[in-house]
Design a protein around this motif. Structure first.
Motif, PDB file in Angstrom:
ATOM      1  N   SER A  80     -39.535 -23.663  15.762  1.00 38.79           N
ATOM      2  CA  SER A  80     -38.953 -22.948  14.629  1.00 38.79           C
ATOM      3  C   SER A  80     -37.715 -22.195  15.088  1.00 38.79           C
ATOM      4  O   SER A  80     -37.476 -22.021  16.288  1.00 38.79           O
ATOM      5  CB  SER A  80     -39.965 -21.972  14.014  1.00 38.79           C
ATOM      6  OG  SER A  80     -40.328 -20.966  14.954  1.00 38.79           O
ATOM      7  N   ASN A 238     -33.770 -35.187  13.178  1.00 35.82           N
ATOM      8  CA  ASN A 238     -34.799 -34.252  13.623  1.00 35.82           C
ATOM      9  C   ASN A 238     -34.460 -32.838  13.127  1.00 35.82           C
ATOM     10  O   ASN A 238     -33.790 -32.068  13.812  1.00 35.82           O
ATOM     11  CB  ASN A 238     -34.891 -34.264  15.149  1.00 35.82           C
ATOM     12  CG  ASN A 238     -35.470 -35.551  15.680  1.00 35.82           C
ATOM     13  OD1 ASN A 238     -36.405 -36.111  15.123  1.00 35.82           O
ATOM     14  ND2 ASN A 238     -34.907 -36.048  16.777  1.00 35.82           N
ATOM     15  N   VAL A 239     -34.931 -32.525  11.936  1.00 39.70           N
ATOM     16  CA  VAL A 239     -34.623 -31.217  11.338  1.00 39.70           C
ATOM     17  C   VAL A 239     -35.860 -30.466  10.854  1.00 39.70           C
ATOM     18  O   VAL A 239     -35.738 -29.361  10.323  1.00 39.70           O
ATOM     19  CB  VAL A 239     -33.634 -31.374  10.153  1.00 39.70           C
ATOM     20  CG1 VAL A 239     -32.293 -31.911  10.624  1.00 39.70           C
ATOM     21  CG2 VAL A 239     -34.220 -32.292   9.063  1.00 39.70           C
ATOM     22  N   LYS A 240     -37.036 -31.028  11.048  1.00 33.61           N
ATOM     23  CA  LYS A 240     -38.252 -30.421  10.495  1.00 33.61           C
ATOM     24  C   LYS A 240     -38.447 -28.996  10.999  1.00 33.61           C
ATOM     25  O   LYS A 240     -38.893 -28.115  10.255  1.00 33.61           O
ATOM     26  CB  LYS A 240     -39.470 -31.277  10.833  1.00 33.61           C
ATOM     27  CG  LYS A 240     -40.763 -30.788  10.184  1.00 33.61           C
ATOM     28  CD  LYS A 240     -41.901 -31.746  10.406  1.00 33.61           C
ATOM     29  CE  LYS A 240     -43.198 -31.236   9.801  1.00 33.61           C
ATOM     30  NZ  LYS A 240     -43.080 -30.961   8.354  1.00 33.61           N
ATOM     31  N   LEU A 242     -36.469 -26.761  11.406  1.00 35.72           N
ATOM     32  CA  LEU A 242     -35.564 -25.812  10.749  1.00 35.72           C
ATOM     33  C   LEU A 242     -36.085 -25.328   9.398  1.00 35.72           C
ATOM     34  O   LEU A 242     -35.451 -24.481   8.762  1.00 35.72           O
ATOM     35  CB  LEU A 242     -34.191 -26.446  10.564  1.00 35.72           C
ATOM     36  CG  LEU A 242     -33.417 -26.733  11.851  1.00 35.72           C
ATOM     37  CD1 LEU A 242     -32.199 -27.591  11.555  1.00 35.72           C
ATOM     38  CD2 LEU A 242     -33.018 -25.439  12.530  1.00 35.72           C
ATOM     39  N   GLU A 243     -37.235 -25.834   8.969  1.00 41.42           N
ATOM     40  CA  GLU A 243     -37.786 -25.414   7.683  1.00 41.42           C
ATOM     41  C   GLU A 243     -38.020 -23.903   7.687  1.00 41.42           C
ATOM     42  O   GLU A 243     -38.602 -23.359   8.623  1.00 41.42           O
ATOM     43  CB  GLU A 243     -39.094 -26.146   7.400  1.00 41.42           C
ATOM     44  CG  GLU A 243     -38.910 -27.633   7.122  1.00 41.42           C
ATOM     45  CD  GLU A 243     -40.227 -28.363   6.911  1.00 41.42           C
ATOM     46  OE1 GLU A 243     -41.289 -27.700   7.027  1.00 41.42           O
ATOM     47  OE2 GLU A 243     -40.205 -29.571   6.647  1.00 41.42           O
ATOM     48  N   GLY A 244     -37.541 -23.242   6.657  1.00 39.41           N
ATOM     49  CA  GLY A 244     -37.689 -21.798   6.548  1.00 39.41           C
ATOM     50  C   GLY A 244     -36.637 -20.996   7.290  1.00 39.41           C
ATOM     51  O   GLY A 244     -36.644 -19.762   7.233  1.00 39.41           O
ATOM     52  N   SER A 245     -35.704 -21.676   7.955  1.00 38.55           N
ATOM     53  CA  SER A 245     -34.686 -20.970   8.745  1.00 38.55           C
ATOM     54  C   SER A 245     -33.482 -20.548   7.922  1.00 38.55           C
ATOM     55  O   SER A 245     -32.678 -19.721   8.366  1.00 38.55           O
ATOM     56  CB  SER A 245     -34.206 -21.873   9.885  1.00 38.55           C
ATOM     57  OG  SER A 245     -33.479 -22.989   9.374  1.00 38.55           O
ATOM     58  N   GLU A 248     -29.153 -25.144   5.828  1.00 34.76           N
ATOM     59  CA  GLU A 248     -29.139 -26.132   4.747  1.00 34.76           C
ATOM     60  C   GLU A 248     -29.121 -27.543   5.343  1.00 34.76           C
ATOM     61  O   GLU A 248     -28.287 -27.874   6.181  1.00 34.76           O
ATOM     62  CB  GLU A 248     -27.920 -25.930   3.857  1.00 34.76           C
ATOM     63  CG  GLU A 248     -27.921 -26.801   2.614  1.00 34.76           C
ATOM     64  CD  GLU A 248     -26.741 -26.531   1.698  1.00 34.76           C
ATOM     65  OE1 GLU A 248     -26.590 -27.264   0.701  1.00 34.76           O
ATOM     66  OE2 GLU A 248     -25.975 -25.585   1.975  1.00 34.76           O
ATOM     67  N   THR A 249     -30.065 -28.364   4.884  1.00 29.53           N
ATOM     68  CA  THR A 249     -30.153 -29.742   5.354  1.00 29.53           C
ATOM     69  C   THR A 249     -30.162 -30.709   4.187  1.00 29.53           C
ATOM     70  O   THR A 249     -30.519 -30.353   3.060  1.00 29.53           O
ATOM     71  CB  THR A 249     -31.420 -29.968   6.209  1.00 29.53           C
ATOM     72  OG1 THR A 249     -32.577 -29.765   5.395  1.00 29.53           O
ATOM     73  CG2 THR A 249     -31.461 -29.027   7.409  1.00 29.53           C
ATOM     74  N   ASP A 250     -29.771 -31.931   4.485  1.00 28.12           N
ATOM     75  CA  ASP A 250     -29.832 -33.022   3.515  1.00 28.12           C
ATOM     76  C   ASP A 250     -30.321 -34.237   4.301  1.00 28.12           C
ATOM     77  O   ASP A 250     -31.473 -34.287   4.694  1.00 28.12           O
ATOM     78  CB  ASP A 250     -28.471 -33.228   2.877  1.00 28.12           C
ATOM     79  CG  ASP A 250     -28.455 -34.339   1.841  1.00 28.12           C
ATOM     80  OD1 ASP A 250     -29.512 -34.620   1.258  1.00 28.12           O
ATOM     81  OD2 ASP A 250     -27.391 -34.945   1.624  1.00 28.12           O
TER      82      ASP A 250
END
Length: 280
Positions: A80, A238-240, A242-245, A248-250
């Protein structure tokens, strides 16, 4: 200044070395999540055909390269991110003033029964390459799932191994995202001249064990016996972690033209970075 770089591929390694040059007094930490030294994935096909050994895939050749530069190398998986620290799966916290995410992508596993069987491998990591090299020997029957850009690079190496190679591609041509029908068909013709069987507009529907072979069922009715199945059906960023950080992802991490994310002190580079679309 404390710099943390998560991801030890070409983007991450180059960034760490560059930061050391421009800020000799800064603290630079590089995090890699694989047991092997940082290596180049694009060298794996050359490993498969023996043009390079494992050492030849390494991005830097000496064991003490990062230590000599004053770069701290940490092996770990990102769990995280908060505004000032990166948390690893083992619980270690890495404080940072600026964070660069260079975590790249991972291979997509399509929803096909049997892809967990022995003899079925992706071709994305060095460990994948070792496994494929053991099985893709002269005379072996090999099925390659996917004929996109990465799939075709792997295909060339597999064809040179002397294996009996069959390529199964879901779209109506090879390298469908990059080539039109004419170009895709030219690639197919080249493959067939190299004794590579190509099935387009076809999908693998199931892989099962049949004695000492794998049985690969295709939705066109074909059943192909194989010693090895290589899955090359695409990758995902690989961005999982970063959830809640707040980042911004797409399809990846959305960045501006300076590679800065939606958070001022977090940047992204390499495959995981999704830059502005200048065509719109």
């Amino acid at each position: 200044m404390q710099y943390v770089i998560v991801g030890a591929g070409p983007a991450g390694v180059t960034a760490a070395e560059t930061l050391r040059k421009v800020d000799p007094a800064g603290s630079v930490t590089l995090v890699g999540n694989e047991p092997d030294p940082p290596y180049g994935r694009m060298a794996i096909p050359y490993l498969l055909i023996g043009k390079v050994d494992e050492q030849g895939t390494y991005l830097r050749k000496s064991d003490d390269h990062f230590e000599n530069l004053g770069i701290t190398y940490v092996q770990g998986e990102a769990k995280s991110v908060s505004p000032d620290k990166l948390v690893l799966n083992d619980g270690e916290d890495l404080a940072y003033d600026k964070l660069l995410v260079a975590t790249g992508s991972h291979a997509i596993k399509p929803p096909v029964d049997g892809l967990d069987l022995p003899g079925v491998h992706h071709c994305w990591t060095l460990e994948d390459g070792r496994a494929i090299a053991r099985l893709a020997v002269e005379g072996a029957d090999v099925v390659l799932m996917g004929a996109g850009f990465i799939g075709c690079i792997i295909m060339e190496a597999l064809a040179q191994s002397g294996a009996n190679l069959t390529v199964v591609e879901a779209e109506d041509r090879m390298v469908p995202r990059m080539m039109d029908q004419t170009a895709g068909n030219l690639i197919k013709q080249w493959c067939e001249k190299k004794n590579v069987a190509v099935r387009t507009s076809a999908r693998v529907s199931e892989v099962s064990r049949d004695g000492d072979k794998l049985s690969v069922k295709v939705d066109n009715g074909d059943i192909i016996a194989a010693d090895l199945v290589v899955v090359a059906t695409g990758v995902r960023s690989n961005v999982k972690f970063l959830e809640g950080s707040g980042v911004e992802t797409d399809l990846g991490i959305k960045v501006d033209n300076t590679l800065k994310s939606s958070i001022d002190n977090i940047y992204a580079a390499g495959d995981v970075a999704q830059g502005p679309d200048f065509s719109t």
